[in-house]
Design an enzyme around this catalytic site. Structure first.
Site, PDB file in Angstrom:
ATOM      1  N   GLU A 150      -1.504  -9.298   3.721  1.00 61.93           N
ATOM      2  CA  GLU A 150      -1.453  -9.670   4.630  1.00 61.93           C
ATOM      3  C   GLU A 150      -2.521  -9.850   5.040  1.00 61.93           C
ATOM      4  O   GLU A 150      -3.389 -11.247   5.903  1.00 61.93           O
ATOM      5  CB  GLU A 150      -0.485  -8.888   5.931  1.00 61.93           C
ATOM      6  CG  GLU A 150      -1.207  -7.436   6.354  1.00 61.93           C
ATOM      7  CD  GLU A 150      -0.976  -5.781   4.893  1.00 61.93           C
ATOM      8  OE1 GLU A 150      -1.015  -7.097   4.545  1.00 61.93           O
ATOM      9  OE2 GLU A 150      -1.366  -5.114   5.849  1.00 61.93           O
ATOM     10  N   HIS A 161      -3.807  -4.711  -0.196  1.00 59.81           N
ATOM     11  CA  HIS A 161      -2.887  -5.020   1.012  1.00 59.81           C
ATOM     12  C   HIS A 161      -3.023  -7.154   1.416  1.00 59.81           C
ATOM     13  O   HIS A 161      -3.842  -7.598   1.912  1.00 59.81           O
ATOM     14  CB  HIS A 161      -3.810  -4.815   3.025  1.00 59.81           C
ATOM     15  CG  HIS A 161      -3.126  -3.481   3.080  1.00 59.81           C
ATOM     16  ND1 HIS A 161      -2.471  -2.791   4.217  1.00 59.81           N
ATOM     17  CD2 HIS A 161      -4.145  -2.124   2.839  1.00 59.81           C
ATOM     18  CE1 HIS A 161      -2.251  -2.051   3.963  1.00 59.81           C
ATOM     19  NE2 HIS A 161      -2.966  -1.360   3.416  1.00 59.81           N
ATOM     20  N   CYS A 216       0.596  -1.050   0.198  1.00 61.93           N
ATOM     21  CA  CYS A 216      -0.484   0.347  -0.206  1.00 61.93           C
ATOM     22  C   CYS A 216       1.331   1.705   0.189  1.00 61.93           C
ATOM     23  O   CYS A 216       1.023   1.560  -0.678  1.00 61.93           O
ATOM     24  CB  CYS A 216      -1.362  -0.023   1.180  1.00 61.93           C
ATOM     25  SG  CYS A 216      -2.487   1.183   0.849  1.00 61.93           S
TER      26      CYS A 216
HETATM   27  N1  GLN Z   1      -1.716   7.065   3.244  1.00 67.78           N
HETATM   28  C1  GLN Z   1      -1.871   5.970   1.630  1.00 67.78           C
HETATM   29  C2  GLN Z   1      -3.248   6.023   0.712  1.00 67.78           C
HETATM   30  O1  GLN Z   1      -3.881   6.771   1.297  1.00 67.78           O
HETATM   31  C3  GLN Z   1      -2.278   4.605   1.665  1.00 67.78           C
HETATM   32  C4  GLN Z   1      -2.666   3.696   2.576  1.00 67.78           C
HETATM   33  C5  GLN Z   1      -2.201   2.391   3.495  1.00 67.78           C
HETATM   34  O2  GLN Z   1      -0.909   2.490   3.301  1.00 67.78           O
HETATM   35  N2  GLN Z   1      -3.450   1.450   4.008  1.00 67.78           N
HETATM   36  O3  GLN Z   1      -3.601   5.570   0.041  1.00 67.78           O
END
Ligand code: GLN
Length: 617
Positions: free
Chosen positions: A570, A568, A439
């Protein structure tokens, strides 16, 4: 399974509510003194309820207990549906600080929940939805909506019966729809947050007492999870705190049928006798749930102690058991357990370059995903949690990554630690250190590449520099319209990811279309995709229809494992189905550390494992 086109769907307060829920109440429900709404078609006695309530203190692992017990029944072929009932007033966990509450776990349908739902999904190897999670905020929100709609016909709206009635409605609705393919569940497992006696969860306990009464005998089993003190100065176990805790539950009108005693060491018979005596529970329904080496041993320990059989007897469920299914599930689990206990000959160190370095709970699912790979690849993995906000130069990074065999740059929000993350990505890219970006880690990999390969020194994300001339990462189109509404503006939940044929990602997934879970506001700015790809950053996972980049990688000739995901990964790792991108990282780290030691064997084990994963997904 292709999804509907919700490529840029973001969530809002209204979307977070189950639209069918309020329509289930009928006007006649409100006229009665005793408000006990049931969904249309509800069959009393079809579904049984196991309710787990903590006493003495929180943090005893109610979720682990409840999910392990649910697993035993699921293994016998019963349809199980867990639910976590939280006392807090937040509508969901989306706005909670991971430093205080642990990670935010995102479900397929986009609900942002407490990390306990991750425990349920992993132990049950079952995807959950918003029906499996309720907060006091949601319950009150539903009632206030109905009050404004005029549903209460001039009555005063009260904690009892209206709040408790709404809780019962949730539970019955889950009973009808929480099984496979939206069908009925055989058993609903209810975990009440906090402990008996907490002001904020009292209405849940009262609702459950009413539910047990209304559903009738053999419908509900209350389990009191308690704690046995063993002060070092005395050197023996003391039962008094447990007795008082259980008594507190009984004062709420709840008689537990089963008592589970958490303790450091096996609980002595003397202590169990005492507890049983004071709480009207026979000895054969009191269990020692002392510490084990791994949480994965708990289901077998419960079975050996006969806990599953007691529950089946109490709820008259023996006739729903499928012995063939049980044999099959037990074989699968015992294969997993033997891998778990097999001696691990190889060791690697993986750095997690985050900002909550002091709290493992903030990255709980990453911890678990790595653990699953260790079990499948027969490796001991030391996770080194590092705070990137202290890293200011290449030399700092080189120093902290000494002896590290691979790194994960996890997700995150906000500026702190971001530049340190970019330095870590650069180090991994230029020294061929295995790298997995998640992410925000994916976004940082794009920015690092733009700065250091394309030569655009001020490339950035508009999250950190809204005025940057080179906004390689920028807001999602919908987010641009929703600015300022914290917790109501993210792209959340599962989406399809089309995997490019012949890519490293395909090699790992063994699939051309996968489904993964997202939680972000920003994405790769489409106008830069070409320039990045031409310079060697391949986008090997994309949205099936829109220019949304979801997996990136460097080619095998450039790097042994440089891969990152906008989602994600995970969140979808399961004990017997490790997540492919994590498997790639750990296998690459193992090969780097032990090049001479049977790399071929490792690779084939990794390939077999990812093939098994692909087949099961
Ligand atoms: N802050 C980034 C976004 O909002 C990544 C978000 C995250 O890592 N869950 O796109």
């Amino acid at each position: 399974m292709p999804s509907k086109d919700n490529s840029h769907q973001t969530s809002s307060l209204n979307q977070q509510k189950d639209s069918n829920f309020l329509s289930q109440f009928s006007a006649s429900d409100e006229q009665k003194e005793w408000f006990s709404p049931t969904p249309k078609g509800y069959q009393k006695g079809r579904t049984k309820f196991v309710v787990v309530i903590g006493t003495v203190m929180s943090g005893l692992g109610k979720g682990i207990f409840s999910s392990s017990l649910a697993k035993l029944l699921k293994d016998k072929g019963l349809a199980v549906a867990p639910i976590k009932m939280e006392g807090y007033l937040n509508i969901d966990s989306g706005t909670l600080n991971p430093f205080r509450h642990g990670e935010v776990f995102v479900l397929e349908d986009g609900l942002e929940t407490d990390m306990d739902l991750g425990t349920y999904e992993r132990i049950l190897e079952q995807n959950l939805s918003r029906r499996n999670f309720v907060t006091a905020g949601q319950i009150y929100g539903d009632i206030l909506d109905r009050e404004r709609r005029g549903d209460f016909l001039g009555r005063d709206v009260q904690m009892i019966p209206h709040v408790t009635g709404t809780v019962k409605m949730h539970l019955r609705q889950l009973a009808m729809t929480g099984g496979p393919n939206g069908g009925p569940a055989d058993v609903v497992f209810v975990e009440v947050g906090g402990t008996a006696g907490d002001y904020e969860n009292g209405f849940y306990i009262e609702a459950l007492r009413e539910l047990a009464f209304e559903e009738g005998p053999e419908s509900t089993c209350f389990v009191a999870l308690t704690y046995i003190l063993e002060p070092a100065t005395l050197g023996e176990q003391k039962s008094k705190a447990a007795q008082l805790g259980i008594k507190r539950l009984m004062e709420c009108g709840v008689q537990p049928q089963v008592i589970a005693c958490r303790a450091t060491n096996p609980v002595t018979e003397k202590v169990m006798q005492k507890i049983g005596m004071f709480s009207n529970v026979p000895l054969n329904r009191i269990f020692s749930m002392h510490d084990r080496e791994s949480i994965y041993f708990i289901p077998d320990a419960m079975r050996e102690a006969g806990l599953d059989r007691e529950i089946l007897s109490l709820l008259q469920l023996h006739n729903r058991v499928n012995a063939g299914k049980e044999d099959q599930s037990r074989r699968k689990w015992s294969e997993f357990s033997s891998r778990l206990v097999a001696p691990r000959s190889r060791r690697v160190t993986i750095g997690v370059m985050g900002k909550y370095a002091s709290l493992r709970d903030a990255y709980a699912s990453i911890d678990k995903a790595v653990e699953h790979c260790g079990i499948w690849l027969n490796a001991s993995i030391d996770l080194k949690w590092m705070d990137t906000s202290t890293l200011e130069s290449k030399a700092d990074v080189a120093a902290v990554l000494q002896g590290v065999d691979g790194i994960i740059v996890p997700g995150g929000f906000g500026q702190r630690g971001v530049e340190g993350k970019i330095l870590c990505v650069e180090y991994a890219r230029t020294t061929r250190l295995p790298f997995l970006g998640i992410c925000l880690g994916f976004q940082m990999a794009v920015i690092e590449f733009a700065r250091n390969v394309l030569g655009l020194a001020n490339a950035n994300s508009t999250e950190f520099d809204p005025k940057t001339a080179h906004a390689f990462i920028s807001e999602l189109p919908d987010q641009k319209k929703l600015e300022g509404i914290v917790g109501a503006s993210m792209r959340l939940g599962a989406q399809d990811v089309a995997i490019e044929p012949g890519s490293f990602a395909e090699h790992l997934y063994k699939a051309r279309m996968v489904r993964e879970r997202f939680r972000h506001r920003y994405e790769v700015e489409p106008q830069y995709i070409d320039a990045l790809s031409k310079a060697g950053l391949h986008f090997s996972g994309r949205h099936p229809k829109h220019p949304i980049m979801q997996v990136l990688e460097l080619s095998a000739s450039e790097h042994p494992c440089f891969v990152a995901a906008q989602f994600h990964p995970e969140l979808t790792s399961r004990p017997t189905m490790p997540q492919p991108l994590f498997m790639g990282l750990i296998a690459a780290a193992l090969i780097r550390k032990h090049p001479q030691a049977a790399a071929d064997e490792l690779i084939s084990r990794w390939l077999n494992a990812s093939a098994a994963t692909a087949a099961a997904r």
